[in-house]
Design a protein around this motif. Sequence first.
Motif, PDB file in Angstrom:
ATOM      1  N   GLY A  96       5.455  -2.770 -14.668  1.00  0.00           N
ATOM      2  CA  GLY A  96       4.007  -2.921 -14.643  1.00  0.00           C
ATOM      3  C   GLY A  96       3.429  -2.419 -15.959  1.00  0.00           C
ATOM      4  O   GLY A  96       3.887  -1.411 -16.502  1.00  0.00           O
ATOM      5  N   LEU A  97       2.437  -3.108 -16.473  1.00  0.00           N
ATOM      6  CA  LEU A  97       1.886  -2.774 -17.784  1.00  0.00           C
ATOM      7  C   LEU A  97       0.522  -2.098 -17.718  1.00  0.00           C
ATOM      8  O   LEU A  97      -0.103  -1.870 -18.744  1.00  0.00           O
ATOM      9  N   TRP A  98       0.056  -1.747 -16.522  1.00  0.00           N
ATOM     10  CA  TRP A  98      -1.276  -1.179 -16.379  1.00  0.00           C
ATOM     11  C   TRP A  98      -1.443   0.109 -17.186  1.00  0.00           C
ATOM     12  O   TRP A  98      -2.397   0.259 -17.947  1.00  0.00           O
ATOM     13  N   ASP A 115       2.806  -5.014 -27.727  1.00  0.00           N
ATOM     14  CA  ASP A 115       1.350  -5.026 -27.858  1.00  0.00           C
ATOM     15  C   ASP A 115       0.737  -6.263 -27.204  1.00  0.00           C
ATOM     16  O   ASP A 115      -0.222  -6.170 -26.443  1.00  0.00           O
ATOM     17  N   GLU A 116       1.313  -7.426 -27.472  1.00  0.00           N
ATOM     18  CA  GLU A 116       0.777  -8.658 -26.888  1.00  0.00           C
ATOM     19  C   GLU A 116       0.988  -8.700 -25.380  1.00  0.00           C
ATOM     20  O   GLU A 116       0.089  -9.084 -24.626  1.00  0.00           O
ATOM     21  N   ALA A 117       2.152  -8.297 -24.922  1.00  0.00           N
ATOM     22  CA  ALA A 117       2.409  -8.295 -23.477  1.00  0.00           C
ATOM     23  C   ALA A 117       1.425  -7.378 -22.756  1.00  0.00           C
ATOM     24  O   ALA A 117       0.869  -7.744 -21.714  1.00  0.00           O
ATOM     25  N   VAL A 118       1.176  -6.204 -23.313  1.00  0.00           N
ATOM     26  CA  VAL A 118       0.257  -5.243 -22.694  1.00  0.00           C
ATOM     27  C   VAL A 118      -1.155  -5.812 -22.605  1.00  0.00           C
ATOM     28  O   VAL A 118      -1.853  -5.599 -21.612  1.00  0.00           O
ATOM     29  N   ASP A 123       2.401  -7.583 -15.871  1.00  0.00           N
ATOM     30  CA  ASP A 123       3.738  -7.040 -15.715  1.00  0.00           C
ATOM     31  C   ASP A 123       4.725  -7.929 -16.448  1.00  0.00           C
ATOM     32  O   ASP A 123       4.385  -9.018 -16.904  1.00  0.00           O
ATOM     33  N   VAL A 124       5.939  -7.440 -16.554  1.00  0.00           N
ATOM     34  CA  VAL A 124       7.005  -8.189 -17.232  1.00  0.00           C
ATOM     35  C   VAL A 124       8.313  -7.940 -16.481  1.00  0.00           C
ATOM     36  O   VAL A 124       8.545  -6.839 -15.970  1.00  0.00           O
ATOM     37  N   LEU A 136      10.213 -11.531 -19.612  1.00  0.00           N
ATOM     38  CA  LEU A 136       9.480 -12.716 -19.190  1.00  0.00           C
ATOM     39  C   LEU A 136       8.195 -12.282 -18.504  1.00  0.00           C
ATOM     40  O   LEU A 136       8.222 -11.436 -17.612  1.00  0.00           O
ATOM     41  N   ALA A 137       7.066 -12.853 -18.958  1.00  0.00           N
ATOM     42  CA  ALA A 137       5.769 -12.516 -18.363  1.00  0.00           C
ATOM     43  C   ALA A 137       4.901 -13.762 -18.282  1.00  0.00           C
ATOM     44  O   ALA A 137       5.029 -14.664 -19.107  1.00  0.00           O
TER      45      ALA A 137
END
Length: 158
Positions: A96-98, A115-118, A123-124, A136-137
Amino acid sequence: MTTARYLAAIDALLREPFPAEHLPTRFGDSGPGFHRARPGPAGPEAHGPPADPDGPPADPAGRDADPDGQAERCRAEGEALAAALRARWGPPEHLGLWSASVRDAAGRTPPAPWDEAVRRADDVLLWRVGRRWAGLAAARCGEGRLELLVLVTEIDPP
């Protein structure tokens, strides 16, 4: 893009050396310690017309959030790709990227490619493949639109 093409792209990225400096690539970008691929939104009309800034407000209940089904197609493509990767490498780690997004909003930006995924995903799914991570997201790419974001990196997740 088909699942087979995604798999071929991921295999190629896993074999590719990381460049010494940040540069654009055919499907995204690469830099020291990472490759990022953004094959594009799912479906033939994925980008659709631009949103009208003076148009009606968004439906707060989310009933019109995906009127053409593009986000659902992207999720289905992601699930198919995740199933193929699961068959290949076993179950992924689900990150989880929260909390990373909260830190990012407070000025503590994670390193690329995270940075981009966040900023774009909730999540990823992550697999450890040798010394690299494959991620993968489903990433936001406009109002109600999603695209798959593929990460191959030696940089540990946030």
